[in-house]
Design a protein around this motif. Sequence first.
Motif, PDB file in Angstrom:
ATOM      1  N   GLY A 258      51.182  23.327  17.076  1.00 50.71           N
ATOM      2  CA  GLY A 258      50.446  23.478  15.832  1.00 50.71           C
ATOM      3  C   GLY A 258      49.462  22.350  15.576  1.00 50.71           C
ATOM      4  N   ILE A 259      49.049  21.663  16.620  1.00 48.33           N
ATOM      5  CA  ILE A 259      48.122  20.534  16.496  1.00 48.33           C
ATOM      6  C   ILE A 259      46.687  21.060  16.497  1.00 48.33           C
ATOM      7  N   GLU A 260      45.952  20.749  15.456  1.00 46.10           N
ATOM      8  CA  GLU A 260      44.549  21.154  15.373  1.00 46.10           C
ATOM      9  C   GLU A 260      43.726  20.355  16.382  1.00 46.10           C
TER      10      GLU A 260
ATOM     11  N   SER B  95      43.808  24.159  23.127  1.00 47.33           N
ATOM     12  CA  SER B  95      44.418  25.471  22.864  1.00 47.33           C
ATOM     13  C   SER B  95      45.928  25.453  23.116  1.00 47.33           C
ATOM     14  N   VAL B  96      46.362  24.719  24.117  1.00 45.73           N
ATOM     15  CA  VAL B  96      47.787  24.622  24.428  1.00 45.73           C
ATOM     16  C   VAL B  96      48.516  23.877  23.315  1.00 45.73           C
TER      17      VAL B  96
ATOM     18  N   ARG C 180      51.374  25.763  31.837  1.00 43.34           N
ATOM     19  CA  ARG C 180      50.709  25.499  30.556  1.00 43.34           C
ATOM     20  C   ARG C 180      51.294  24.264  29.872  1.00 43.34           C
ATOM     21  N   PHE C 181      52.611  24.095  29.930  1.00 42.64           N
ATOM     22  CA  PHE C 181      53.233  22.974  29.217  1.00 42.64           C
ATOM     23  C   PHE C 181      52.919  21.630  29.856  1.00 42.64           C
TER      24      PHE C 181
END
Length: 117
Positions: free
Chosen positions: A76-78, A69-70, A62-63
């Motif tokens: 916390g990035i929209e 979404s990740v 994932r990283f």
Amino acid sequence: MWKCVKNCGACCHLDPTARPELDTYLSEAELAQYLSMVGEDGWCINFDRHNRTCQIYDTRPRFCRVEASVFKDMYGIEPEELDEFAIDCCQEQIADVYGEDSREWHDFNQAVGLVQQ
């Protein structure tokens, strides 16, 4: 708009000494996985440096994914801020790994529309 540029791989330079804040956005299990992927030279053990490709791209953690979404969950990035944030991250990483006079720097900035051919 952000896009990944082939034959770069700057993000695959995982040297944890250059990323001291890893434990603030990776879970304990992800941090262990991240550290297990770092080779002696600081590069991801799954990065084929000759061909500049990820050998586990389809199953990468994932990283390693630049997805709305990740980035929302980890940083916390929209979603509407993702392009700008990802471009800034890539520019910083490319400059650190290859330099601002590199082909990779030029190719990335051209791909995201910051410079003309």
